[in-house]
Scaffold this motif. Structure first.
Motif, PDB file in Angstrom:
ATOM      1  N   PRO A   3      83.478  32.193  96.296  1.00  0.00           N
ATOM      2  CA  PRO A   3      84.866  31.766  96.129  1.00  0.00           C
ATOM      3  C   PRO A   3      85.801  32.298  97.202  1.00  0.00           C
ATOM      4  O   PRO A   3      87.002  32.306  97.019  1.00  0.00           O
ATOM      5  CB  PRO A   3      85.210  32.342  94.754  1.00  0.00           C
ATOM      6  N   ILE A   4      85.276  32.781  98.320  1.00  0.00           N
ATOM      7  CA  ILE A   4      86.125  33.431  99.322  1.00  0.00           C
ATOM      8  C   ILE A   4      86.828  32.400 100.200  1.00  0.00           C
ATOM      9  O   ILE A   4      87.961  32.594 100.617  1.00  0.00           O
ATOM     10  CB  ILE A   4      85.271  34.397 100.183  1.00  0.00           C
ATOM     11  N   GLN A   5      86.179  31.273 100.478  1.00  0.00           N
ATOM     12  CA  GLN A   5      86.767  30.305 101.390  1.00  0.00           C
ATOM     13  C   GLN A   5      88.082  29.755 100.847  1.00  0.00           C
ATOM     14  O   GLN A   5      88.297  29.702  99.638  1.00  0.00           O
ATOM     15  CB  GLN A   5      85.787  29.161 101.626  1.00  0.00           C
ATOM     16  N   GLN A   6      88.925  29.293 101.765  1.00  0.00           N
ATOM     17  CA  GLN A   6      90.247  28.811 101.386  1.00  0.00           C
ATOM     18  C   GLN A   6      90.341  27.299 101.507  1.00  0.00           C
ATOM     19  O   GLN A   6      89.676  26.675 102.330  1.00  0.00           O
ATOM     20  CB  GLN A   6      91.320  29.456 102.276  1.00  0.00           C
ATOM     21  N   CYS A   7      91.190  26.725 100.679  1.00  0.00           N
ATOM     22  CA  CYS A   7      91.482  25.295 100.727  1.00  0.00           C
ATOM     23  C   CYS A   7      92.273  25.007 102.004  1.00  0.00           C
ATOM     24  O   CYS A   7      93.318  25.636 102.236  1.00  0.00           O
ATOM     25  CB  CYS A   7      92.287  24.893  99.496  1.00  0.00           C
ATOM     26  N   PRO A   8      91.824  24.074 102.848  1.00  0.00           N
ATOM     27  CA  PRO A   8      92.536  23.802 104.110  1.00  0.00           C
ATOM     28  C   PRO A   8      93.914  23.181 103.890  1.00  0.00           C
ATOM     29  O   PRO A   8      94.785  23.289 104.741  1.00  0.00           O
ATOM     30  CB  PRO A   8      91.599  22.833 104.838  1.00  0.00           C
ATOM     31  N   GLU A  12      94.892  28.286  99.903  1.00  0.00           N
ATOM     32  CA  GLU A  12      94.634  29.167  98.773  1.00  0.00           C
ATOM     33  C   GLU A  12      93.134  29.230  98.508  1.00  0.00           C
ATOM     34  O   GLU A  12      92.379  28.327  98.885  1.00  0.00           O
ATOM     35  CB  GLU A  12      95.375  28.677  97.522  1.00  0.00           C
ATOM     36  N   ILE A  13      92.712  30.293  97.832  1.00  0.00           N
ATOM     37  CA  ILE A  13      91.289  30.519  97.582  1.00  0.00           C
ATOM     38  C   ILE A  13      90.752  29.459  96.616  1.00  0.00           C
ATOM     39  O   ILE A  13      91.408  29.100  95.638  1.00  0.00           O
ATOM     40  CB  ILE A  13      91.068  31.933  96.998  1.00  0.00           C
ATOM     41  N   TYR A  14      89.546  28.971  96.898  1.00  0.00           N
ATOM     42  CA  TYR A  14      88.902  28.013  96.006  1.00  0.00           C
ATOM     43  C   TYR A  14      88.662  28.635  94.627  1.00  0.00           C
ATOM     44  O   TYR A  14      88.305  29.812  94.512  1.00  0.00           O
ATOM     45  CB  TYR A  14      87.549  27.570  96.569  1.00  0.00           C
ATOM     46  N   VAL A  15      88.833  27.810  93.580  1.00  0.00           N
ATOM     47  CA  VAL A  15      88.589  28.282  92.211  1.00  0.00           C
ATOM     48  C   VAL A  15      87.493  27.478  91.512  1.00  0.00           C
ATOM     49  O   VAL A  15      87.055  27.842  90.424  1.00  0.00           O
ATOM     50  CB  VAL A  15      89.882  28.220  91.372  1.00  0.00           C
ATOM     51  N   GLY A  16      87.083  26.371  92.102  1.00  0.00           N
ATOM     52  CA  GLY A  16      86.060  25.557  91.449  1.00  0.00           C
ATOM     53  C   GLY A  16      85.760  24.301  92.236  1.00  0.00           C
ATOM     54  O   GLY A  16      86.016  24.227  93.442  1.00  0.00           O
TER      55      GLY A  16
END
Length: 474
Positions: A3-8, A12-16
Motif C-alpha cells: 500500500p505504499i505507492q501513491q495515486c497519480p 494519496e496512498i492507495y487503500v484498495g
C-alpha cells in the motif's frame, strides 16, 4: 499487497482496488472512492487491501493447489495412456520379429542336420580371429545383412505410405481452407441483420432504453438524472426529461406512458399523449427499483430489498419477498409465469399453482428470456447460456448448454427469430435455431454493450461509448 505507492491523480496512498468494471480495474486511494460506480444498493464497491490479501491467500491455498492436482491427474492419465500404447507397440513388434524369424530361410539351415549345409552357414557367417586364434561370428554376417535388407525394404514401403498420407492430408487441408473461405464469404454476403444508424447520446454509457412505437420515439438513460428523447424518423435528439434527483435505474413503456425509476427511490409516470411530455404522477418507493418489466396491463419491478413488486399505476398491489438478491427477471407471453434469476445462480419460476426452482448456473444470472411459449433462455456470469424446455408436468428441463462465450454474459434477448447475447469481452453473438441453437454470426467490433432493447425486428444496443446502435433483423 503493497500500500505504499501513491495515486497519480490525488497524490494519496492507495487503500484498495476497483475491480467492478473490466475497463477501470486499478488501485485506488480514498479520494477515488466517491467516483466509483455504485452497486445495486447505492454502495461504492471496492476491495480494501486487507480483503484483497485474504482473497489472494485463498486463491493460493485453494485455487492453485486444485490446479496442481488437476494437472498431475491429467499427466498421470497421459502417462498411463502412453504406457498402454507403447506396450501395444512392443507386442506388435515382437510378433513381427517372430514372423520374420519363422519365414527366414536361413533359420532352416541353422536347424539343419546336414553337415555340408552347416559348413556353408558357418562359412557365410563366421571368420577366424587371428589374435584370439579362434573362429567368431562376423559383425556383418549374412543374417544381419539380410535382415537389414528387409528393414530397408520396409522403410521404403513406409516412406511411400507416409508420402501418400502426407499428400492426402495436404489435399484435405486445401479443401478445408477453400471450404472455410466459401463459408466466410457466404456469411458475409448473408447477414441476418443490417445496421440502420447510430445515435449519439453524449453521455458516458447507455444503461436503460424504452421504445414508443406510436411516435417512433426512443428514450434512454445512463448514470445521469436525465432521460434523453430521440426521434427515430429524423434520427436525432429531441429533448431531455428531468424529474429525478439521482441516476436513473430503469425505463419502461406501458401503453401511452413512460415509467422511470431512479436510485433516489422515486418512480415517475410520464404522459406521452399530450402536446408536451409531462409528469403524470410521481411517488417515492420503499426501496430502489432496479429493473422494470411489463406485467399484464401494468408492470412489475425488481427492488433493491430483494422484493418482486407488482404495480397498478403508482400503487404497489402485492410483493413477493425473496431470500437473496434478484438480478434478472422475465415473463412469458400470457404472463402466467415469471422467471427470476438470482445472484447465487438459481432460477425460480413462479406459476399460478406452484413454483419451480432450477439450480442452473454457478454464478449470478444476469439474463432471462422466455421464447416460443415453452422455452426459457438463461445466461450468467459463469459464461454459459442454457436453454430450458417446459415439460408436460409443468417442470423445466435443460435441453442445451452453450459454452461459446469466454466472459461474463450480461444480456440475452430475442429478436426476429434470433437470440442475441452479449458479454463482458465486447462480443455480441447471434444464434439461430436448427435442431439446437447454433451460432449464426458474431459482431465483435462494437464497444461494450451496457443495455439492450428489442421491438419486433429492431434491436437497440446501448454502448459505453455514448452511442446507441440500431439494428434491423431480416
Amino acid at each position: 499487497m503493497n500500500p505504499i505507492q501513491q495515486c497519480p491523480t490525488h497524490k494519496e496512498i492507495y487503500v484498495g482496488y476497483n475491480i467492478e468494471n473490466s475497463d477501470t480495474v486499478r488501485p485506488i486511494c480514498s479520494r477515488c472512492i466517491p467516483s466509483l460506480s455504485k452497486g445495486y444498493f447505492g454502495e461504492q464497491r471496492y476491495l480494501n487491501f486487507e480483503q484483497a490479501t485474504q482473497l489472494i491467500d485463498q486463491l493460493k491455498q485453494s485455487g492453485l493447489k486444485q490446479y496442481k492436482s488437476e494437472i498431475l491427474d491429467q499427466l498421470e492419465q497421459t502417462i498411463n495412456q502412453l504406457y498402454s500404447q507403447l506396450k501395444s507397440l512392443y507386442d506388435q513388434i515382437s510378433v513381427v520379429f517372430d514372423l520374420i524369424i519363422q519365414s527366414d530361410p536361413q533359420q532352416e539351415l541353422l536347424d539343419s542336420k546336414d553337415h555340408k549345409q552347416i559348413a556353408q552357414v558357418l562359412h557365410e557367417n563366421c571368420q577366424y580371429d587371428i589374435h584370439q586364434q579362434k573362429y567368431k561370428i562376423k559383425s556383418q554376417n549374412a543374417i544381419h545383412i539380410r535382415f537389414n535388407k528387409i528393414i530397408s525394404k520396409s522403410q521404403h514401403h513406409m516412406n511411400d505410405c507416409f508420402d501418400s498420407i502426407s499428400s492426402q492430408i495436404n489435399s484435405l487441408k486445401k479443401e478445408e481452407i477453400d471450404l472455410t473461405q466459401q463459408t466466410s464469404n457466404h456469411k458475409n454476403t448473408h447477414k441476418n441483420y443490417k445496421e440502420l444508424f447510430k445515435l449519439n447520446t453524449k453521455v458516458q454509457s447507455v444503461k436503460s432504453m424504452a421504445y414508443y412505437d406510436k411516435m417512433k420515439w426512443l428514450f434512454s438513460a445512463d448514470q445521469d438524472i436525465k432521460i434523453l428523447q430521440f426521434d427515430l424518423r429524423a434520427k436525432q435528439f429531441i429533448q431531455e426529461l428531468s424529474a429525478h434527483s439521482d441516476r436513473i435505474s430503469a425505463l419502461l413503456i406501458i401503453n401511452d406512458t413512460l415509467i422511470s425509476t431512479a436510485i433516489d427511490k422515486s418512480l415517475v409516470i410520464w404522459n406521452l399523449t399530450g402536446p408536451r411530455i409531462e409528469v403524470k404522477n410521481k411517488i417515492n418507493t420503499k426501496s430502489t427499483i432496479l429493473q422494470l418489466i411489463r406485467y399484464q396491463n401494468s408492470f412489475a419491478s425488481i427492488n433493491s430489498d430483494k422484493v418482486l413488486a407488482f404495480w397498478n399505476d403508482t400503487t404497489c398491489v402485492s410483493e413477493l419477498k425473496n431470500k437473496v438478491e434478484i438480478t434478472s427477471i422475465d415473463c412469458n407471453k400470457d404472463y402466467s409465469q415469471i422467471a427470476i434469476g438470482q445472484i447465487d445462480g438459481i432460477i425460480r419460476i413462479r406459476k399460478e399453482k406452484f413454483n419451480i426452482k432450477l439450480e442452473s448456473h454457478f454464478d449470478c444470472i444476469k439474463a432471462l428470456k422466455f421464447i416460443n411459449e415453452s422455452y426459457l433462455v438463461s445466461g450468467g456470469w459463469d459464461k454459459q447460456i442454457k436453454i430450458w424446455m417446459e415439460l408436460k408436468n409443468g417442470d423445466y428441463s435443460c435441453i442445451q448448454t452453450i459454452y461459446d462465450h469466454n466472459s461474463y454474459i450480461n444480456f440475452i434477448d430475442y429478436v426476429g427469430g434470433y437470440l442475441i447475447s452479449t458479454d463482458d469481452d465486447k462480443i455480441i453473438k447471434i444464434w439461430q435455431q436448427e435442431k439446437q441453437w447454433k451460432e449464426h454470426s458474431q459482431i465483435g467490433r462494437y464497444p461494450l454493450v451496457t443495455s439492450i432493447h428489442t421491438y419486433q425486428r429492431i434491436c437497440f444496443l446501448g454502448l459505453n461509448d455514448s452511442s446507441i446502435q440500431v439494428l434491423q433483423f431480416n
